[in-house]
Design a protein around this motif. Structure first.
Motif, short mmCIF file in Angstrom:
data_model
loop_
_atom_site.label_atom_id
_atom_site.label_comp_id
_atom_site.label_asym_id
_atom_site.label_seq_id
_atom_site.Cartn_x
_atom_site.Cartn_y
_atom_site.Cartn_z
N ARG A 20 0.98 -1.26 -0.11
CA ARG A 20 -0.17 -0.11 0.07
C ARG A 20 1.07 1.02 -0.11
N LEU A 24 1.19 3.65 -3.16
CA LEU A 24 0.86 5.70 -2.97
C LEU A 24 2.00 6.26 -2.95
N GLN A 28 1.66 9.02 -6.19
CA GLN A 28 2.15 10.61 -5.79
C GLN A 28 3.57 10.96 -6.93
N GLU A 122 5.02 11.15 5.08
CA GLU A 122 3.23 11.68 5.49
C GLU A 122 2.55 10.27 4.53
N ILE A 123 2.55 9.93 3.40
CA ILE A 123 2.28 8.58 3.25
C ILE A 123 2.74 7.44 4.35
N GLN A 125 2.63 7.54 7.35
CA GLN A 125 1.93 7.90 8.38
C GLN A 125 -0.02 7.78 8.50
N LYS A 126 0.56 7.42 6.91
CA LYS A 126 -1.93 7.70 6.05
C LYS A 126 -1.26 6.24 6.84
N VAL A 127 -0.65 5.04 5.82
CA VAL A 127 -1.02 3.49 5.82
C VAL A 127 -0.59 3.07 7.18
N GLU A 128 -0.07 3.53 7.93
CA GLU A 128 0.86 3.72 9.64
C GLU A 128 1.55 2.62 9.91
#
Length: 406
Positions: A20, A24, A28, A122-123, A125-128
């Motif tokens: 993931r 992502l 980007q 940042e990506i 953080q989004k996918v932990e």
């Protein structure tokens, strides 16, 4: 049993989470690359960006390629694209061709990595993605930066080496022209070749001939005022404006481990004359007639340079002017010759001659009486006195007579 070390933190992240993150990031990449390019233009307003045939900045393509290569290796073991090293080598070559320093290019790379990492964080953080794994990824990003920089360094070095080789070739052409004897005015040709190597043409030069040391030493590190030609058995150098304050002294300091001779200062169009005397002195150093181990100045050894090469002429003159000593024993002949030379040089009486020789004045008086008996009226003839001093000085230079100055 040796414990097995724990796998890196990134390897502990579940594969689907890594996938993931990679998907992502790949989505980007165009936006991240565009943002980085805008920041580059803002941070470096004078930056010149070359474009491809479609008008797209090559820097933008390189950023995309580098990002895609970095992200793809998170999920696969494929090799990085072959064009990636070549793109960054080209950046290094262009930097050198434009006469810019490589550290400005490295500053751009550091900016790119910092901005790219901000987006990747940042990506993450989004996918932990766990922080330890992201820390590892940051380390990998800066290792990746070092790799890209190394490609640019190679490209920069290629151009620098080529330019250095071309400069050496042009400098050798200038040295060859400088050291040629000219029948016509060479000023125009000299100015043209000097300009080709950014060497301000001086009013005067001095030429040195170097003797290669028995042991390997580094090439002398010389200033811009010196032209150095290391080809051949005896390297040569041309020193601009040798009478400028401290210039010869700096040259001496830079010549550690080297010996040789530096000729007299002459007008630039007569550099061949300076070379002639430097080469003569260098030969005499090799023959043991002049001291070795340093760069000696011909102007300080003019007597030896003039008298010693004329060996046959001086010997013939000595046979005629010193014939009076043939009946004296070797030691007596040497003492009389030294006393006669001291008298000729001082033009003084027994005390002055005695002080020069370091003997008692009465001893000198006795010898001077013998000398007057042997040479008689010749001692009153200026030409004969000159010839006597000439042959006696030559014998002293050869080490046959003691040198009171030694």
């Amino acid at each position: 049993m040796v414990p097995v070390p724990a796998p890196p933190a990134w390897h502990k992240v579940p594969p689907e989470q890594v996938r993931r993150f990679a998907d992502l990031a790949m989505e980007q990449v165009p936006d991240i690359a565009g943002e980085i390019l805008r920041a580059m233009r803002q941070e470096f307003p004078n930056l010149e960006l070359t474009t491809d045939d479609m008008g797209v900045p090559k820097a933008l393509l390189a950023i995309r390629l580098a990002l895609e290569s970095f992200v793809s290796q998170l999920t696969t073991d494929i090799e990085r694209p072959r064009e990636l090293p070549e793109v960054f080598r080209e950046f290094g070559r262009n930097q050198a061709l434009k006469g810019r320093r490589l550290d400005s290019l490295q500053a751009i790379y550091r900016l790119n990595v910092r901005l790219a990492w901000r987006s990747l964080a940042e990506i993450g953080q989004k996918v932990e993605i766990p922080p330890p794994a992201m820390y590892e990824l940051a380390e990998s990003a800066f290792e990746y930066l070092d790799e890209l920089v190394s490609h640019s360094v190679h490209g920069y070095a290629e151009v620098a080496a080529g330019r250095a080789g071309e400069r050496i070739r042009r400098q050798r052409l200038l040295v060859d022209l400088l050291l040629t004897e000219h029948r016509t005015d060479p000023s125009g040709a000299l100015a043209e070749r000097a300009a080709a190597v950014d060497w301000p043409l001086p009013d005067e030069v001095a030429v040195a001939v170097l003797l290669r040391p028995a042991q390997q030493v580094v090439t002398p590190a010389l200033g811009d005022e010196v032209l150095l030609d290391m080809d051949g058995e005896h390297p040569r150098l041309v020193l601009a404006d040798p009478d400028a304050p401290g210039r010869v002294e700096r040259l001496h300091r830079a010549m550690g481990g080297w010996s040789g001779a530096i000729g007299p200062a002459v007008p630039v169009a007569q550099a061949a004359t300076s070379l002639h005397w430097a080469a003569a002195a260098a030969r005499m150093i090799e023959e043991g007639l002049l001291p070795e181990g340093r760069l000696l100045r011909c102007s300080e050894h003019s007597e030896a340079l003039v008298l010693l090469p004329a060996e046959k002429l001086i010997d013939d003159l000595a046979r005629r002017r010193l014939a009076q000593l043939t009946e004296a024993g070797p030691e007596q002949a040497r003492r009389l010759a030294e006393t006669l030379l001291a008298w000729l040089e001082t033009q003084g009486g027994a005390p002055e001659v005695a002080a020069r020789l370091g003997v008692h004045p009465q001893t000198v008086r006795n010898r001077l009486r013998q000398i007057r008996d042997l040479w008689g009226e010749d001692l009153e003839d200026p030409d004969r006195r000159f010839e006597l001093e000439l042959v006696l000085r030559t014998r002293r230079l050869r080490g046959e007579l003691a040198d009171p100055h030694a």
